[in-house]
Design a protein around this motif. Structure first.
Motif, PDB file in Angstrom:
ATOM      1  N   ALA A 123      49.009  42.162  38.313  1.00  0.00           N
ATOM      2  CA  ALA A 123      48.042  42.556  39.357  1.00  0.00           C
ATOM      3  C   ALA A 123      48.113  44.073  39.574  1.00  0.00           C
ATOM      4  CB  ALA A 123      48.343  41.823  40.656  1.00  0.00           C
ATOM      5  N   LEU A 124      49.352  44.587  39.663  1.00  0.00           N
ATOM      6  CA  LEU A 124      49.519  46.035  39.863  1.00  0.00           C
ATOM      7  C   LEU A 124      49.021  46.805  38.634  1.00  0.00           C
ATOM      8  CD1 LEU A 124      53.076  46.062  41.510  1.00  0.00           C
ATOM      9  CD2 LEU A 124      50.867  46.412  42.648  1.00  0.00           C
ATOM     10  N   ALA A 125      49.309  46.244  37.435  1.00  0.00           N
ATOM     11  CA  ALA A 125      48.897  46.933  36.196  1.00  0.00           C
ATOM     12  C   ALA A 125      47.368  47.030  36.135  1.00  0.00           C
ATOM     13  CB  ALA A 125      49.439  46.179  34.977  1.00  0.00           C
ATOM     14  N   SER A 126      46.686  45.986  36.563  1.00  0.00           N
ATOM     15  CA  SER A 126      45.216  46.002  36.536  1.00  0.00           C
ATOM     16  C   SER A 126      44.684  47.095  37.477  1.00  0.00           C
ATOM     17  CB  SER A 126      44.691  44.625  36.944  1.00  0.00           C
ATOM     18  OG  SER A 126      43.298  44.665  37.083  1.00  0.00           O
TER      19      SER A 126
ATOM     20  N   LEU B 265      39.187  45.590  44.871  1.00  0.00           N
ATOM     21  CA  LEU B 265      38.718  44.940  46.092  1.00  0.00           C
ATOM     22  C   LEU B 265      39.654  43.756  46.296  1.00  0.00           C
ATOM     23  CD1 LEU B 265      36.417  44.945  48.220  1.00  0.00           C
ATOM     24  CD2 LEU B 265      35.203  43.333  46.757  1.00  0.00           C
ATOM     25  N   LYS B 266      40.206  43.658  47.489  1.00  0.00           N
ATOM     26  CA  LYS B 266      41.263  42.657  47.696  1.00  0.00           C
ATOM     27  C   LYS B 266      40.998  41.812  48.927  1.00  0.00           C
ATOM     28  CE  LYS B 266      45.895  42.618  49.381  1.00  0.00           C
ATOM     29  NZ  LYS B 266      45.358  42.277  50.692  1.00  0.00           N
TER      30      LYS B 266
ATOM     31  N   GLN C 180      28.620  51.369  34.025  1.00  0.00           N
ATOM     32  CA  GLN C 180      29.380  50.181  34.448  1.00  0.00           C
ATOM     33  C   GLN C 180      30.730  50.594  35.051  1.00  0.00           C
ATOM     34  OE1 GLN C 180      31.339  47.247  31.757  1.00  0.00           O
ATOM     35  NE2 GLN C 180      29.846  45.827  32.639  1.00  0.00           N
ATOM     36  N   HIS C 181      31.076  49.968  36.196  1.00  0.00           N
ATOM     37  CA  HIS C 181      32.373  50.200  36.828  1.00  0.00           C
ATOM     38  C   HIS C 181      33.250  49.000  36.543  1.00  0.00           C
ATOM     39  CE1 HIS C 181      30.615  53.475  39.226  1.00  0.00           C
ATOM     40  NE2 HIS C 181      29.575  52.667  39.374  1.00  0.00           N
ATOM     41  N   ARG C 182      34.502  49.264  36.222  1.00  0.00           N
ATOM     42  CA  ARG C 182      35.451  48.169  36.022  1.00  0.00           C
ATOM     43  C   ARG C 182      36.390  48.150  37.227  1.00  0.00           C
ATOM     44  NH1 ARG C 182      37.169  46.008  30.281  1.00  0.00           N
ATOM     45  NH2 ARG C 182      38.349  44.247  31.105  1.00  0.00           N
TER      46      ARG C 182
ATOM     47  N   GLY D 160      22.567  45.972  42.982  1.00  0.00           N
ATOM     48  CA  GLY D 160      22.179  46.478  41.663  1.00  0.00           C
ATOM     49  C   GLY D 160      23.229  47.344  40.991  1.00  0.00           C
ATOM     50  N   VAL D 161      24.447  47.324  41.500  1.00  0.00           N
ATOM     51  CA  VAL D 161      25.501  48.128  40.866  1.00  0.00           C
ATOM     52  C   VAL D 161      26.101  47.307  39.725  1.00  0.00           C
ATOM     53  CG1 VAL D 161      27.583  49.487  41.299  1.00  0.00           C
ATOM     54  CG2 VAL D 161      26.043  48.988  43.165  1.00  0.00           C
ATOM     55  N   ASP D 162      26.328  47.977  38.607  1.00  0.00           N
ATOM     56  CA  ASP D 162      26.864  47.280  37.428  1.00  0.00           C
ATOM     57  C   ASP D 162      28.396  47.304  37.503  1.00  0.00           C
ATOM     58  OD1 ASP D 162      27.319  46.140  35.006  1.00  0.00           O
ATOM     59  OD2 ASP D 162      26.518  47.803  33.795  1.00  0.00           O
ATOM     60  N   ILE D 163      28.972  46.141  37.815  1.00  0.00           N
ATOM     61  CA  ILE D 163      30.433  46.067  37.949  1.00  0.00           C
ATOM     62  C   ILE D 163      30.979  44.957  37.066  1.00  0.00           C
ATOM     63  CG2 ILE D 163      32.358  45.550  39.523  1.00  0.00           C
ATOM     64  CD1 ILE D 163      30.764  46.826  41.766  1.00  0.00           C
TER      65      ILE D 163
END
Ligand code: NAD
Length: 363
Positions: A55-58, A66-67, A2-4, A29-32
């Motif tokens: 927002a910057l901390a995240s 992705l913005k 999983q990608h966060r 099918g990518v787990d995000i």
């Protein structure tokens, strides 16, 4: 695995194109797990800040975002929220591919250029002296003293810093990108004949870095005005371009124009250990909520993001699906129709549904 990933939907058309991109990415099918954070006009309404620290901390925590596009309202103290994000996170490399797609109206076929723009300095450093202010008059006096050059007293002044450090890392980024992606040539674009100490330093540093790669990647140099002409006459002669900030901004829009415009131009802002992926276009406020604009640039930015996180197969599937939908030319937005008033043009949502159907066929 999983990608966060941090998701900043942006404002204006941001919500629509971000939703299109996340749906298409997930269909591969990518787990995000998306961490949704606000920046821009909605953040201003909710938190009183255009660019909340959260927002910057995240992004600092997840290392990838992705913005969607963000509007910078005039008079809020920000020149640009987007530039502020790049500066705050030291995302020094702006990567903008310009690639032809069959079905997109353009003057040329088979263009495949990569523009690498330095993101942290040059005239975008934001060091400016306003006309008539005492500090401006002081600077004008100092310049007269040091250089014997006369600047009119009613001048405004913008400073153009270019360092060896930033030039070295951006040119190295361009060569490493070229090597990794089997590119043949890197062209350094400059105006060193006129700006000897800023562009001259950029060019001198580029030559030094290039010498380390000389057995693997060809190095080439071009003066920016000549480059502009060459690109509109013979774009196929070029491969990877590396440029200081201002020329990079202008030349990347020129290259987006060569392949059919902003609707299909993806981008990435990359630092030493984190990156923010976003379309080149802005928030086009007049189209907000109209389900009208082309989601391709944002979806292709998502494909760049997938490659950055090592999901190359998903990126290939996503790009192929976009390519097929555009080539068929049926379920595409107004800007991809030969006549933009063609009533058969579909909306943002319907075009992304068509891409998702292709992804499912190709999985
Ligand atoms: P813009 O890119 O938002 O729009 C210019 C025109 O391009 C639009 O009117 C539209 O005709 C067309 N266009 C843009 N995106 C499109 C799409 N996906 N599909 C089809 N057509 C599309 O540029 P602007 O009007 O100069 O800027 C509007 C706001 O966006 C400003 O506040 C600016 O600061 C901001 N901006 C943000 C970013 C960013 O978030 N990275 C980049 C550029 C501009």
């Amino acid at each position: 695995m999983q990608h966060r990933i941090t998701l900043i939907p942006g404002d204006g058309i941001g919500y629509e194109v971000s939703l299109a991109a996340t749906r298409c990415i997930e269909a591969c099918g990518v787990d995000i797990k998306w961490d949704n954070v606000l920046a821009g006009s909605d953040a201003l309404k909710e938190t009183g800040e255009l660019l909340p620290e959260s927002a910057l901390a995240s992004i600092r925590k997840n290392k990838v975002a992705l913005k969607g596009p963000i509007t910078t309202p005039i008079g809020t103290g920000f020149r640009s929220v987007n530039v502020a994000i790049r500066h705050a996170l030291d995302l020094y490399a702006c990567l903008r591919p310009a690639k032809s797609y069959v079905g997109v109206k353009s003057r040329f076929k088979d263009i495949d250029l990569i523009i690498v723009r330095e993101n942290s300095e040059d005239l975008y450093a934001g060091i400016e002296y306003e006309e008539g202010k005492p500090e401006t008059l002081g600077l004008i006096e100092r310049i007269k003293r040091d250089t014997n050059k006369v600047i009119r007293l009613d001048s405004g002044i913008s400073i153009k810093p270019i360092s060896e450090f930033a030039s070295e890392r951006i040119v190295r980024f361009a060569f490493e990108y070229a090597l990794k992606n089997k590119r043949k040539k890197v062209t350094c674009v400059h105006k060193a004949n006129i700006m000897k100490f800023s562009d001259g330093l950029f060019l001198k540093t580029a030559r030094q870095v290039a010498s380390e790669f000389s057995s693997k990647v060809v190095f080439d140099e071009a003066i920016v005005d000549n480059m502009a002409m060459q690109l509109v006459q013979k774009p196929h002669n070029y491969d990877v371009l590396v440029l200081p900030n201002l020329y990079g901004d202008i030349v990347s829009d020129l290259c987006a124009g060569l392949v059919g415009g902003l609707g299909v131009a993806p981008g990435a802002n990359i630092g030493s250990d984190m990156a923010v992926f976003e379309a080149v276009h802005g928030s086009a406020p007049k189209y907000k909520g109209k389900n009208k604009v082309n989601p391709t640039a944002m979806i292709l930015s998502g494909a760049l993001m997938l490659r950055y996180i090592g999901e190359n197969k998903a990126a290939d599937i996503l790009e192929e699906a976009v390519k097929e939908v555009i080539a068929e030319g049926k379920l595409v937005t107004y800007d991809l129709k030969p006549d933009p008033s063609d009533p058969s043009a579909v909306g943002t949502l319907e075009m992304s549904d068509a891409i998702i159907s292709k992804i499912k066929e190709n999985l």
